[in-house]
Design a protein around this motif. Structure first.
Motif, PDB file in Angstrom:
ATOM      1  N   MET A   1       0.894  -1.174  -0.199  1.00  0.00           N
ATOM      2  CA  MET A   1       0.019   0.004   0.091  1.00  0.00           C
ATOM      3  C   MET A   1       0.942   1.064   0.134  1.00  0.00           C
ATOM      4  N   LEU A   2       0.406   2.185  -0.828  1.00  0.00           N
ATOM      5  CA  LEU A   2       1.134   3.562  -0.676  1.00  0.00           C
ATOM      6  C   LEU A   2       0.052   4.601   0.070  1.00  0.00           C
ATOM      7  N   SER A   3       0.756   5.521   0.578  1.00  0.00           N
ATOM      8  CA  SER A   3      -0.188   6.661   0.926  1.00  0.00           C
ATOM      9  C   SER A   3       0.470   7.965   0.668  1.00  0.00           C
ATOM     10  N   PHE A   4      -0.277   8.964   0.491  1.00  0.00           N
ATOM     11  CA  PHE A   4       0.031  10.357   0.182  1.00  0.00           C
ATOM     12  C   PHE A   4      -0.462  11.414   0.831  1.00  0.00           C
ATOM     13  N   ASP A   5       0.286  12.276   1.555  1.00  0.00           N
ATOM     14  CA  ASP A   5       0.066  13.562   2.192  1.00  0.00           C
ATOM     15  C   ASP A   5      -0.099  14.670   1.355  1.00  0.00           C
ATOM     16  N   PHE A   6      -1.149  14.800   0.591  1.00  0.00           N
ATOM     17  CA  PHE A   6      -1.255  15.874  -0.136  1.00  0.00           C
ATOM     18  C   PHE A   6      -0.915  17.459   0.102  1.00  0.00           C
ATOM     19  N   GLY A   7      -0.195  18.210  -0.807  1.00  0.00           N
ATOM     20  CA  GLY A   7       0.294  19.472  -0.075  1.00  0.00           C
ATOM     21  C   GLY A   7       0.529  20.088  -1.447  1.00  0.00           C
ATOM     22  N   THR A   8       0.047  21.622  -1.772  1.00  0.00           N
ATOM     23  CA  THR A   8       0.226  22.352  -2.607  1.00  0.00           C
ATOM     24  C   THR A   8       1.733  22.441  -3.196  1.00  0.00           C
ATOM     25  N   LYS A  32       3.933  21.668  -7.698  1.00  0.00           N
ATOM     26  CA  LYS A  32       3.751  23.038  -8.083  1.00  0.00           C
ATOM     27  C   LYS A  32       2.385  23.362  -8.143  1.00  0.00           C
ATOM     28  N   ASP A  33       1.992  24.174  -6.897  1.00  0.00           N
ATOM     29  CA  ASP A  33       0.633  24.576  -7.049  1.00  0.00           C
ATOM     30  C   ASP A  33      -0.307  23.161  -6.765  1.00  0.00           C
ATOM     31  N   GLY A  34       0.224  22.114  -6.301  1.00  0.00           N
ATOM     32  CA  GLY A  34      -0.402  20.873  -5.974  1.00  0.00           C
ATOM     33  C   GLY A  34      -0.389  19.946  -7.177  1.00  0.00           C
ATOM     34  N   VAL A  35       0.172  20.450  -8.069  1.00  0.00           N
ATOM     35  CA  VAL A  35       0.609  19.434  -9.427  1.00  0.00           C
ATOM     36  C   VAL A  35       1.809  18.835  -9.096  1.00  0.00           C
ATOM     37  N   GLU A  51      -1.523  -2.558  -3.548  1.00  0.00           N
ATOM     38  CA  GLU A  51      -3.097  -3.059  -3.960  1.00  0.00           C
ATOM     39  C   GLU A  51      -4.135  -2.027  -3.770  1.00  0.00           C
ATOM     40  N   LYS A  52      -3.623  -0.927  -3.046  1.00  0.00           N
ATOM     41  CA  LYS A  52      -4.507   0.196  -2.737  1.00  0.00           C
ATOM     42  C   LYS A  52      -3.579   1.354  -2.353  1.00  0.00           C
ATOM     43  N   VAL A  53      -4.153   2.569  -2.532  1.00  0.00           N
ATOM     44  CA  VAL A  53      -3.445   3.839  -2.398  1.00  0.00           C
ATOM     45  C   VAL A  53      -4.495   4.424  -1.517  1.00  0.00           C
ATOM     46  N   VAL A  54      -3.892   5.186  -0.253  1.00  0.00           N
ATOM     47  CA  VAL A  54      -4.540   6.016   0.567  1.00  0.00           C
ATOM     48  C   VAL A  54      -4.198   7.515   0.542  1.00  0.00           C
ATOM     49  N   VAL A  55      -5.143   8.297   0.401  1.00  0.00           N
ATOM     50  CA  VAL A  55      -4.644   9.815   0.360  1.00  0.00           C
ATOM     51  C   VAL A  55      -5.220  10.377   1.565  1.00  0.00           C
ATOM     52  N   GLY A  56      -4.526  11.250   2.194  1.00  0.00           N
ATOM     53  CA  GLY A  56      -5.082  11.868   3.395  1.00  0.00           C
ATOM     54  C   GLY A  56      -6.081  12.982   2.740  1.00  0.00           C
ATOM     55  N   LEU A  57      -6.955  13.212   3.881  1.00  0.00           N
ATOM     56  CA  LEU A  57      -8.279  13.956   3.381  1.00  0.00           C
ATOM     57  C   LEU A  57      -8.023  15.245   4.486  1.00  0.00           C
ATOM     58  N   PRO A  58      -7.717  16.381   4.223  1.00  0.00           N
ATOM     59  CA  PRO A  58      -7.324  17.510   5.184  1.00  0.00           C
ATOM     60  C   PRO A  58      -8.896  18.057   5.504  1.00  0.00           C
ATOM     61  N   ARG A  71      -9.138  20.046  -3.307  1.00  0.00           N
ATOM     62  CA  ARG A  71      -7.876  19.585  -4.113  1.00  0.00           C
ATOM     63  C   ARG A  71      -7.289  18.239  -3.774  1.00  0.00           C
ATOM     64  N   ALA A  72      -7.364  17.751  -2.593  1.00  0.00           N
ATOM     65  CA  ALA A  72      -6.844  16.368  -2.107  1.00  0.00           C
ATOM     66  C   ALA A  72      -7.883  15.474  -3.047  1.00  0.00           C
ATOM     67  N   ARG A  73      -8.892  15.802  -2.916  1.00  0.00           N
ATOM     68  CA  ARG A  73     -10.114  14.896  -3.637  1.00  0.00           C
ATOM     69  C   ARG A  73      -9.538  14.698  -5.180  1.00  0.00           C
ATOM     70  N   LYS A  74      -9.580  15.977  -5.613  1.00  0.00           N
ATOM     71  CA  LYS A  74      -9.093  15.913  -7.117  1.00  0.00           C
ATOM     72  C   LYS A  74      -7.673  15.276  -7.523  1.00  0.00           C
ATOM     73  N   PHE A  75      -6.771  15.222  -6.559  1.00  0.00           N
ATOM     74  CA  PHE A  75      -5.590  14.478  -6.499  1.00  0.00           C
ATOM     75  C   PHE A  75      -5.960  13.025  -6.645  1.00  0.00           C
ATOM     76  N   ALA A  76      -6.518  12.749  -5.597  1.00  0.00           N
ATOM     77  CA  ALA A  76      -6.971  11.231  -5.454  1.00  0.00           C
ATOM     78  C   ALA A  76      -7.718  10.598  -6.810  1.00  0.00           C
ATOM     79  N   SER A  77      -8.428  11.529  -7.235  1.00  0.00           N
ATOM     80  CA  SER A  77      -9.393  11.188  -8.457  1.00  0.00           C
ATOM     81  C   SER A  77      -8.268  10.965  -9.752  1.00  0.00           C
TER      82      SER A  77
END
Length: 135
Positions: A1-8, A32-35, A51-58, A71-77
């Motif tokens: 499993m991988l996880s991401f702590d999304f930031g800009t 760069k600005d979340g990309v 098998e799955k990726v978890v993205v933190g939801l702020p 923006r975190a939802r968009k990254f996950a999508s």
């Protein structure tokens, strides 16, 4: 499993396994600005084949959404859309606070680099997901 702590500016990354319900930090990715550099994310997914990726939801402390939530939802999508991986969002409230406290305890101010904090936050997010999903 991988996880991401999304930031800009920086995206923390951790890898873990369900068997031990534990995770370890990987190098944070620049954004760069979340990309992010999608090629780097593709390389991580190819290397680890999660098998799955978890993205933190702020979220705010009261559970309401904040500007970064969408923006975190968009990254996950986009993770799901680009790579076809199964993605779950997980409440990340206080993960950064916990990461900073843990890093400070280990190494004082020297340990508090942005990438260290972000990747340890990703560890905390994934371990919290394991705890909530398998307890």
């Amino acid at each position: 499993m991988l996880s991401f702590d999304f930031g800009t500016k920086s995206i923390g990354v951790a890898v873990g396994q369900q068997l031990t319900a534990s995770a370890r930090p990987l190098a944070a990715l620049k954004a760069k600005d979340g990309v992010p550099d999608w090629d780097q994310i593709g390389a991580l997914l190819k290397e680890w084949q999660p098998e799955k990726v978890v993205v933190g939801l702020p979220l705010n402390m009261d559970g309401s959404e904040q500007p970064l939530t969408a923006r975190a939802r968009k990254f996950a999508s986009r993770l799901h859309g680009r790579f076809g991986v199964q993605v779950e969002l997980h409440d990340e409230r206080l993960s950064t606070v916990e990461a900073r406290a843990e890093l400070f305890e280990r190494g004082g101010f020297r340990a508090l680099s942005k990438s260290n904090v972000d990747s340890l936050s990703a560890v905390i997010i994934l371990e919290s997901w394991f705890e909530n999903s398998y307890s």
